[in-house]
Design an enzyme around this catalytic site. Structure first.
Site, PDB file in Angstrom:
ATOM      1  CG  ASP A  89      30.746  65.959 -43.731  1.00  9.75           C
ATOM      2  OD1 ASP A  89      31.079  66.171 -44.910  1.00  9.75           O
ATOM      3  OD2 ASP A  89      31.211  65.040 -43.053  1.00  9.75           O
ATOM      4  N   GLY A  91      33.291  69.066 -44.722  1.00 10.50           N
ATOM      5  CA  GLY A  91      34.681  68.665 -44.904  1.00 10.50           C
ATOM      6  C   GLY A  91      35.572  69.186 -43.788  1.00 10.50           C
ATOM      7  N   GLY A  92      35.080  70.152 -43.045  1.00 12.84           N
ATOM      8  CA  GLY A  92      35.876  70.752 -41.975  1.00 12.84           C
ATOM      9  C   GLY A  92      36.360  69.719 -40.969  1.00 12.84           C
ATOM     10  CG  ASP A 143      32.712  73.700 -38.594  1.00 12.68           C
ATOM     11  OD1 ASP A 143      33.013  72.907 -39.520  1.00 12.68           O
ATOM     12  OD2 ASP A 143      32.224  73.298 -37.526  1.00 12.68           O
ATOM     13  CG  ASP A 271      26.124  62.748 -38.122  1.00 12.02           C
ATOM     14  OD1 ASP A 271      26.130  63.812 -37.483  1.00 12.02           O
ATOM     15  OD2 ASP A 271      27.172  62.172 -38.480  1.00 12.02           O
ATOM     16  CB  CYS A 309      14.761  43.421 -34.780  1.00 11.74           C
ATOM     17  SG  CYS A 309      15.509  44.392 -36.100  1.00 11.74           S
ATOM     18  CB  CYS A 311      16.478  44.678 -39.489  1.00 14.54           C
ATOM     19  SG  CYS A 311      17.569  43.328 -38.973  1.00 14.54           S
ATOM     20  CB  CYS A 314      15.862  40.352 -36.965  1.00 16.90           C
ATOM     21  SG  CYS A 314      17.192  41.003 -35.923  1.00 16.90           S
ATOM     22  CG  HIS A 340      20.295  44.258 -35.905  1.00 24.54           C
ATOM     23  ND1 HIS A 340      18.997  43.903 -35.598  1.00 24.54           N
ATOM     24  CD2 HIS A 340      20.852  44.712 -34.745  1.00 24.54           C
ATOM     25  CE1 HIS A 340      18.785  44.108 -34.303  1.00 24.54           C
ATOM     26  NE2 HIS A 340      19.894  44.603 -33.763  1.00 24.54           N
TER      27      HIS A 340
HETATM   28 ZN   LIG Z   1      17.379  43.190 -36.673  1.00 23.91          ZN
END
Ligand SMILES: [Zn+2]
Length: 381
Positions: A89, A91-92, A143, A271, A309, A311, A314, A340
Protein backbone atom coordinates in the site's frame (compact mmCIF):
# COMPACT_ATOMS: atom_id res chain seq x y z
CA UNK A 1 -1.08 -8.63 -17.34
CA UNK A 2 -4.78 -9.02 -16.59
CA UNK A 3 -7.39 -11.02 -18.45
CA UNK A 4 -11.06 -11.46 -17.67
CA UNK A 5 -11.84 -15.01 -18.73
CA UNK A 6 -15.46 -15.25 -17.66
CA UNK A 7 -18.25 -13.03 -16.41
CA UNK A 8 -21.53 -13.64 -14.59
CA UNK A 9 -23.55 -10.45 -14.25
CA UNK A 10 -20.92 -7.96 -13.16
CA UNK A 11 -18.83 -10.59 -11.36
CA UNK A 12 -15.52 -11.30 -13.10
CA UNK A 13 -13.30 -14.39 -13.17
CA UNK A 14 -9.80 -13.38 -14.22
CA UNK A 15 -6.07 -14.09 -14.27
CA UNK A 16 -3.52 -11.51 -13.07
CA UNK A 17 0.16 -11.83 -13.99
CA UNK A 18 3.04 -9.87 -12.43
CA UNK A 19 6.84 -10.34 -12.12
CA UNK A 20 6.53 -12.89 -9.27
CA UNK A 21 3.81 -15.03 -10.76
CA UNK A 22 0.15 -15.37 -11.52
CA UNK A 23 -2.92 -14.97 -9.34
CA UNK A 24 -6.38 -16.29 -10.10
CA UNK A 25 -9.03 -13.64 -9.44
CA UNK A 26 -11.16 -12.73 -7.56
CA UNK A 27 -8.36 -12.86 -5.00
CA UNK A 28 -8.00 -12.08 -1.30
CA UNK A 29 -4.58 -10.67 -0.43
CA UNK A 30 -3.20 -11.83 2.92
CA UNK A 31 -2.00 -8.91 5.02
CA UNK A 32 1.52 -9.03 6.46
CA UNK A 33 1.79 -5.44 7.61
CA UNK A 34 5.42 -5.49 8.76
CA UNK A 35 6.54 -8.27 6.40
CA UNK A 36 4.94 -10.89 8.66
CA UNK A 37 1.39 -11.95 9.47
CA UNK A 38 0.57 -11.03 13.06
CA UNK A 39 0.17 -14.24 15.10
CA UNK A 40 3.57 -15.82 14.33
CA UNK A 41 2.66 -16.78 10.76
CA UNK A 42 5.50 -16.70 8.19
CA UNK A 43 5.58 -16.52 4.40
CA UNK A 44 6.13 -20.30 4.36
CA UNK A 45 2.83 -20.76 6.20
CA UNK A 46 1.13 -18.54 3.60
CA UNK A 47 2.08 -21.07 0.91
CA UNK A 48 0.41 -23.81 2.90
CA UNK A 49 -2.87 -21.93 3.39
CA UNK A 50 -3.35 -21.01 -0.26
CA UNK A 51 -2.29 -17.34 -0.25
CA UNK A 52 -1.73 -15.98 -3.77
CA UNK A 53 -0.72 -12.37 -3.05
CA UNK A 54 0.90 -11.01 0.09
CA UNK A 55 0.28 -7.39 1.09
CA UNK A 56 2.81 -5.35 3.04
CA UNK A 57 2.72 -1.88 4.44
CA UNK A 58 4.81 1.00 3.14
CA UNK A 59 4.39 3.21 6.21
CA UNK A 60 5.38 0.51 8.71
CA UNK A 61 8.36 -0.82 6.71
CA UNK A 62 9.60 2.71 6.05
CA UNK A 63 9.69 3.38 9.81
CA UNK A 64 11.01 -0.07 10.76
CA UNK A 65 13.42 -1.55 9.62
CA UNK A 66 13.55 1.18 6.92
CA UNK A 67 13.06 0.65 3.19
CA UNK A 68 16.75 1.37 2.47
CA UNK A 69 17.63 -1.51 4.80
CA UNK A 70 15.17 -3.83 3.02
CA UNK A 71 16.66 -2.76 -0.32
CA UNK A 72 20.19 -3.50 0.89
CA UNK A 73 19.00 -6.95 1.92
CA UNK A 74 17.75 -7.65 -1.60
CA UNK A 75 14.17 -6.39 -1.42
CA UNK A 76 11.09 -7.52 0.45
CA UNK A 77 10.71 -10.88 -1.37
CA UNK A 78 14.13 -12.05 -0.21
CA UNK A 79 13.82 -10.39 3.20
CA UNK A 80 10.66 -12.30 4.17
CA UNK A 81 11.39 -15.32 1.94
CA UNK A 82 8.22 -15.07 -0.15
CA UNK A 83 8.65 -15.63 -3.89
CA UNK A 84 5.03 -14.90 -4.86
CA UNK A 85 3.36 -11.60 -5.77
CA UNK A 86 3.53 -8.74 -3.25
CA UNK A 87 1.40 -5.59 -3.22
CA UNK A 88 2.46 -2.67 -1.06
CA UNK A 89 0.00 0.00 0.00
CA UNK A 90 1.15 3.59 -0.36
CA UNK A 91 1.35 4.55 3.29
CA UNK A 92 -1.38 7.12 2.78
CA UNK A 93 -3.97 5.31 4.85
CA UNK A 94 -1.62 4.89 7.84
CA UNK A 95 -0.32 8.46 7.60
CA UNK A 96 -3.90 9.67 7.92
CA UNK A 97 -5.16 7.12 10.44
CA UNK A 98 -2.22 6.38 12.77
CA UNK A 99 -0.44 9.67 13.19
CA UNK A 100 -2.22 12.16 15.39
CA UNK A 101 -0.17 15.14 14.32
CA UNK A 102 -0.07 15.75 10.59
CA UNK A 103 0.03 18.64 8.20
CA UNK A 104 -1.16 18.30 4.62
CA UNK A 105 0.27 20.54 1.92
CA UNK A 106 0.39 20.34 -1.86
CA UNK A 107 3.86 18.73 -1.63
CA UNK A 108 2.74 15.97 0.74
CA UNK A 109 2.18 15.26 4.42
CA UNK A 110 4.35 15.90 7.46
CA UNK A 111 3.47 13.59 10.32
CA UNK A 112 4.76 12.19 13.59
CA UNK A 113 5.95 8.57 13.68
CA UNK A 114 3.70 6.46 15.93
CA UNK A 115 6.85 4.70 17.21
CA UNK A 116 9.02 7.58 18.47
CA UNK A 117 7.21 10.79 17.50
CA UNK A 118 9.93 11.74 14.98
CA UNK A 119 8.72 14.14 12.24
CA UNK A 120 8.55 12.50 8.81
CA UNK A 121 7.58 13.89 5.41
CA UNK A 122 5.86 11.73 2.80
CA UNK A 123 4.54 12.81 -0.56
CA UNK A 124 3.90 11.01 -3.86
CA UNK A 125 7.61 10.85 -4.78
CA UNK A 126 8.66 9.56 -1.34
CA UNK A 127 5.97 6.87 -1.40
CA UNK A 128 7.07 5.71 -4.88
CA UNK A 129 10.74 5.60 -3.79
CA UNK A 130 9.93 3.58 -0.68
CA UNK A 131 7.84 1.08 -2.66
CA UNK A 132 10.56 0.83 -5.33
CA UNK A 133 13.09 0.06 -2.56
CA UNK A 134 10.80 -2.65 -1.18
CA UNK A 135 10.53 -4.10 -4.70
CA UNK A 136 6.87 -5.09 -4.52
CA UNK A 137 5.07 -6.24 -7.67
CA UNK A 138 2.27 -3.70 -7.28
CA UNK A 139 2.80 -0.22 -5.84
CA UNK A 140 -0.21 1.82 -4.77
CA UNK A 141 -0.54 5.53 -5.50
CA UNK A 142 -0.15 7.99 -2.63
CA UNK A 143 -3.58 9.37 -1.74
CA UNK A 144 -5.49 10.95 1.09
CA UNK A 145 -7.95 8.56 2.70
CA UNK A 146 -10.79 10.74 3.96
CA UNK A 147 -12.92 9.60 6.89
CA UNK A 148 -16.67 9.24 6.32
CA UNK A 149 -18.63 11.41 6.64
CA UNK A 150 -16.62 14.48 5.56
CA UNK A 151 -17.91 17.85 4.28
CA UNK A 152 -18.34 18.07 0.50
CA UNK A 153 -16.03 21.07 -0.10
CA UNK A 154 -13.18 19.30 1.70
CA UNK A 155 -13.73 16.05 -0.24
CA UNK A 156 -13.71 17.95 -3.56
CA UNK A 157 -10.52 19.83 -2.69
CA UNK A 158 -8.83 16.65 -1.45
CA UNK A 159 -9.80 14.68 -4.59
CA UNK A 160 -8.45 17.39 -6.89
CA UNK A 161 -5.15 17.17 -5.01
CA UNK A 162 -5.19 13.36 -5.18
CA UNK A 163 -5.40 13.60 -9.00
CA UNK A 164 -2.34 15.88 -9.01
CA UNK A 165 -0.59 13.49 -6.62
CA UNK A 166 -1.33 10.57 -8.95
CA UNK A 167 0.23 12.46 -11.89
CA UNK A 168 3.36 12.92 -9.77
CA UNK A 169 3.30 9.23 -8.74
CA UNK A 170 3.14 8.15 -12.40
CA UNK A 171 6.09 10.39 -13.37
CA UNK A 172 8.27 9.33 -10.42
CA UNK A 173 7.35 5.65 -10.77
CA UNK A 174 8.35 5.70 -14.46
CA UNK A 175 11.67 7.34 -13.59
CA UNK A 176 12.41 4.83 -10.82
CA UNK A 177 11.62 1.82 -13.00
CA UNK A 178 14.25 3.00 -15.53
CA UNK A 179 17.07 3.14 -12.95
CA UNK A 180 19.74 0.47 -13.65
CA UNK A 181 19.74 -0.73 -10.00
CA UNK A 182 15.95 -0.98 -9.69
CA UNK A 183 14.94 -3.84 -7.34
CA UNK A 184 11.87 -4.86 -9.38
CA UNK A 185 11.74 -3.10 -12.78
CA UNK A 186 8.44 -4.83 -13.60
CA UNK A 187 6.62 -3.19 -10.65
CA UNK A 188 3.11 -2.01 -11.57
CA UNK A 189 1.26 1.06 -10.28
CA UNK A 190 -2.41 1.14 -9.26
CA UNK A 191 -4.37 4.39 -8.92
CA UNK A 192 -6.89 4.91 -6.10
CA UNK A 193 -10.38 6.36 -6.39
CA UNK A 194 -11.58 8.60 -3.54
CA UNK A 195 -14.59 10.85 -3.09
CA UNK A 196 -16.09 9.91 0.27
CA UNK A 197 -19.78 9.07 0.01
CA UNK A 198 -20.49 11.64 -2.74
CA UNK A 199 -21.44 9.84 -5.98
CA UNK A 200 -20.69 12.84 -8.23
CA UNK A 201 -17.20 13.33 -6.74
CA UNK A 202 -16.49 9.57 -6.96
CA UNK A 203 -17.42 9.53 -10.67
CA UNK A 204 -15.49 12.71 -11.51
CA UNK A 205 -12.42 11.42 -9.68
CA UNK A 206 -12.58 7.99 -11.34
CA UNK A 207 -12.83 9.59 -14.79
CA UNK A 208 -9.81 11.79 -14.07
CA UNK A 209 -7.55 9.04 -12.76
CA UNK A 210 -8.62 6.60 -15.54
CA UNK A 211 -7.00 9.03 -18.01
CA UNK A 212 -3.60 8.34 -16.44
CA UNK A 213 -3.60 4.73 -17.66
CA UNK A 214 -2.46 2.99 -14.48
CA UNK A 215 -2.01 -0.80 -14.39
CA UNK A 216 -5.06 -1.22 -12.14
CA UNK A 217 -7.51 0.83 -10.10
CA UNK A 218 -8.59 0.64 -6.49
CA UNK A 219 -11.59 2.01 -4.66
CA UNK A 220 -10.29 3.51 -1.43
CA UNK A 221 -11.93 5.37 1.43
CA UNK A 222 -14.66 2.79 2.02
CA UNK A 223 -15.28 0.75 5.17
CA UNK A 224 -14.07 3.81 7.09
CA UNK A 225 -17.21 4.67 9.03
CA UNK A 226 -20.07 4.57 6.51
CA UNK A 227 -22.95 2.02 6.69
CA UNK A 228 -22.43 -1.17 4.64
CA UNK A 229 -25.23 -0.34 2.20
CA UNK A 230 -23.59 3.04 1.44
CA UNK A 231 -20.36 1.20 0.64
CA UNK A 232 -22.21 -1.13 -1.78
CA UNK A 233 -23.98 1.86 -3.38
CA UNK A 234 -20.66 3.68 -3.95
CA UNK A 235 -19.14 0.59 -5.61
CA UNK A 236 -22.22 0.43 -7.88
CA UNK A 237 -21.78 4.11 -8.74
CA UNK A 238 -18.03 3.94 -9.53
CA UNK A 239 -17.80 0.55 -11.25
CA UNK A 240 -19.13 1.63 -14.68
CA UNK A 241 -16.31 4.21 -14.89
CA UNK A 242 -13.50 1.79 -14.01
CA UNK A 243 -11.53 0.45 -17.00
CA UNK A 244 -12.94 -2.99 -17.91
CA UNK A 245 -9.59 -4.47 -18.93
CA UNK A 246 -7.77 -3.67 -15.68
CA UNK A 247 -7.91 -5.20 -12.20
CA UNK A 248 -10.15 -3.53 -9.63
CA UNK A 249 -9.26 -3.55 -5.97
CA UNK A 250 -11.60 -2.73 -3.07
CA UNK A 251 -9.22 -1.62 -0.31
CA UNK A 252 -9.54 -2.87 3.26
CA UNK A 253 -12.75 -4.87 2.72
CA UNK A 254 -13.99 -6.88 4.46
CA UNK A 255 -16.20 -9.61 5.95
CA UNK A 256 -16.90 -12.78 3.91
CA UNK A 257 -20.30 -11.34 2.92
CA UNK A 258 -18.73 -7.99 1.95
CA UNK A 259 -16.35 -9.88 -0.33
CA UNK A 260 -19.13 -11.89 -1.99
CA UNK A 261 -21.10 -8.66 -2.52
CA UNK A 262 -17.96 -6.90 -3.83
CA UNK A 263 -17.35 -9.69 -6.36
CA UNK A 264 -20.99 -9.42 -7.44
CA UNK A 265 -20.33 -5.73 -8.14
CA UNK A 266 -17.28 -6.36 -10.34
CA UNK A 267 -14.34 -6.23 -7.88
CA UNK A 268 -11.28 -8.49 -8.43
CA UNK A 269 -8.90 -7.79 -5.48
CA UNK A 270 -9.59 -7.59 -1.74
CA UNK A 271 -7.56 -7.26 1.44
CA UNK A 272 -8.47 -6.94 5.10
CA UNK A 273 -6.85 -7.29 8.52
CA UNK A 274 -10.16 -8.54 9.94
CA UNK A 275 -9.75 -12.35 9.58
CA UNK A 276 -6.36 -12.31 11.33
CA UNK A 277 -7.48 -9.82 13.98
CA UNK A 278 -10.68 -11.76 14.70
CA UNK A 279 -8.64 -14.96 14.93
CA UNK A 280 -6.39 -13.46 17.59
CA UNK A 281 -9.53 -12.77 19.63
CA UNK A 282 -10.90 -16.29 19.16
CA UNK A 283 -13.58 -15.42 16.57
CA UNK A 284 -13.34 -18.05 13.86
CA UNK A 285 -15.08 -18.46 10.50
CA UNK A 286 -16.87 -21.64 9.44
CA UNK A 287 -19.15 -22.43 6.49
CA UNK A 288 -22.10 -22.28 8.90
CA UNK A 289 -21.16 -18.88 10.38
CA UNK A 290 -18.74 -17.61 13.05
CA UNK A 291 -17.89 -19.27 16.35
CA UNK A 292 -16.15 -17.95 19.48
CA UNK A 293 -13.70 -20.70 20.34
CA UNK A 294 -13.23 -19.39 23.89
CA UNK A 295 -16.82 -20.36 24.71
CA UNK A 296 -17.33 -22.89 27.55
CA UNK A 297 -19.42 -25.12 25.27
CA UNK A 298 -16.29 -26.17 23.34
CA UNK A 299 -14.56 -27.54 26.46
CA UNK A 300 -15.12 -31.19 25.48
CA UNK A 301 -15.72 -30.67 21.73
CA UNK A 302 -13.44 -33.04 19.84
CA UNK A 303 -14.39 -31.84 16.37
CA UNK A 304 -12.07 -29.54 14.36
CA UNK A 305 -13.02 -25.83 14.06
CA UNK A 306 -14.79 -26.58 10.77
CA UNK A 307 -15.29 -30.24 9.79
CA UNK A 308 -14.84 -29.36 6.10
CA UNK A 309 -11.62 -27.36 6.56
CA UNK A 310 -8.21 -28.60 5.38
CA UNK A 311 -6.07 -25.97 7.18
CA UNK A 312 -3.13 -27.05 9.42
CA UNK A 313 -5.19 -26.30 12.57
CA UNK A 314 -8.23 -28.34 11.55
CA UNK A 315 -6.11 -31.19 10.18
CA UNK A 316 -4.75 -32.04 13.64
CA UNK A 317 -6.41 -30.21 16.51
CA UNK A 318 -9.80 -30.18 18.24
CA UNK A 319 -11.95 -27.25 19.30
CA UNK A 320 -11.38 -28.37 22.88
CA UNK A 321 -7.58 -28.12 22.47
CA UNK A 322 -7.74 -24.73 20.75
CA UNK A 323 -10.09 -23.41 23.44
CA UNK A 324 -7.64 -24.62 26.09
CA UNK A 325 -4.78 -22.79 24.34
CA UNK A 326 -6.78 -19.56 24.32
CA UNK A 327 -7.84 -19.89 27.96
CA UNK A 328 -4.23 -20.64 28.96
CA UNK A 329 -2.95 -17.66 26.95
CA UNK A 330 -0.63 -19.81 24.84
CA UNK A 331 0.90 -18.23 21.69
CA UNK A 332 -0.01 -21.31 19.64
CA UNK A 333 -3.69 -20.38 20.09
CA UNK A 334 -3.22 -17.27 17.96
CA UNK A 335 -1.09 -18.96 15.36
CA UNK A 336 -3.56 -21.82 14.79
CA UNK A 337 -6.53 -19.44 14.79
CA UNK A 338 -4.91 -17.08 12.27
CA UNK A 339 -3.95 -19.98 10.00
CA UNK A 340 -7.54 -21.21 10.08
CA UNK A 341 -9.17 -17.84 9.37
CA UNK A 342 -6.80 -16.91 6.54
CA UNK A 343 -7.22 -20.37 5.04
CA UNK A 344 -10.98 -19.85 5.28
CA UNK A 345 -10.74 -16.55 3.36
CA UNK A 346 -8.47 -18.09 0.70
CA UNK A 347 -10.85 -21.05 0.42
CA UNK A 348 -13.78 -18.62 0.15
CA UNK A 349 -12.11 -17.17 -2.95
CA UNK A 350 -11.45 -20.68 -4.36
CA UNK A 351 -15.18 -21.43 -4.05
CA UNK A 352 -16.18 -18.05 -5.51
CA UNK A 353 -13.94 -18.70 -8.52
CA UNK A 354 -15.28 -22.24 -8.93
CA UNK A 355 -18.84 -20.90 -8.86
CA UNK A 356 -17.92 -18.29 -11.50
CA UNK A 357 -16.30 -21.00 -13.63
CA UNK A 358 -19.47 -23.07 -13.43
CA UNK A 359 -21.83 -20.11 -13.86
CA UNK A 360 -23.37 -20.68 -10.41
CA UNK A 361 -22.05 -17.59 -8.59
CA UNK A 362 -25.48 -16.05 -8.07
CA UNK A 363 -26.63 -19.26 -6.36
CA UNK A 364 -23.47 -19.24 -4.20
CA UNK A 365 -24.10 -15.61 -3.28
CA UNK A 366 -27.71 -16.28 -2.22
CA UNK A 367 -26.66 -19.26 -0.12
CA UNK A 368 -23.59 -17.86 1.67
CA UNK A 369 -23.75 -14.04 1.78
CA UNK A 370 -26.51 -14.08 4.45
CA UNK A 371 -24.87 -16.64 6.78
CA UNK A 372 -21.07 -16.31 6.83
CA UNK A 373 -20.82 -13.12 8.94
CA UNK A 374 -23.28 -14.11 11.65
CA UNK A 375 -22.84 -16.57 14.55
CA UNK A 376 -23.31 -20.19 13.48
CA UNK A 377 -26.50 -21.93 14.61
CA UNK A 378 -27.55 -25.53 15.23
CA UNK A 379 -25.51 -28.68 15.51
CA UNK A 380 -22.36 -27.20 13.93
CA UNK A 381 -21.80 -25.02 16.98
ZN1 LIG B 1 -9.34 -24.82 9.60
Amino acid sequence: MFEVIKQEGKARRGVFTCPHGTAQTPVFMNVGTQGVIKGAVSAHDLKEIGCQIELSNTYHLHLRPGDETVRELGGLHRFMDWDGPILTDSGGFQVFSLSGLRKIKEEGVTFASHIDGRRIFMGPEESMRIQANLGSDVAMAFDECIENPAPLPYVQQSCERTVRWLERCVTEHRRLMEQPDCVNPGQMLFGINQGGTYPEVRIWHMQEIAKLDCDGYAIGGLAVGEPTQVMYDIIDVVEPYMPKDKPRYLMGVGTPSNIIEGVARGVDFFDCVMPARNARHGKLYTWSGTINIKNEKYKLDQRPIDPGCTCPACASFSRAYLRHLFVAGEMLAMRLAVLHNLHFYNELMVRIRAALDEGTFEEFRRKYAPILDRPARGNET
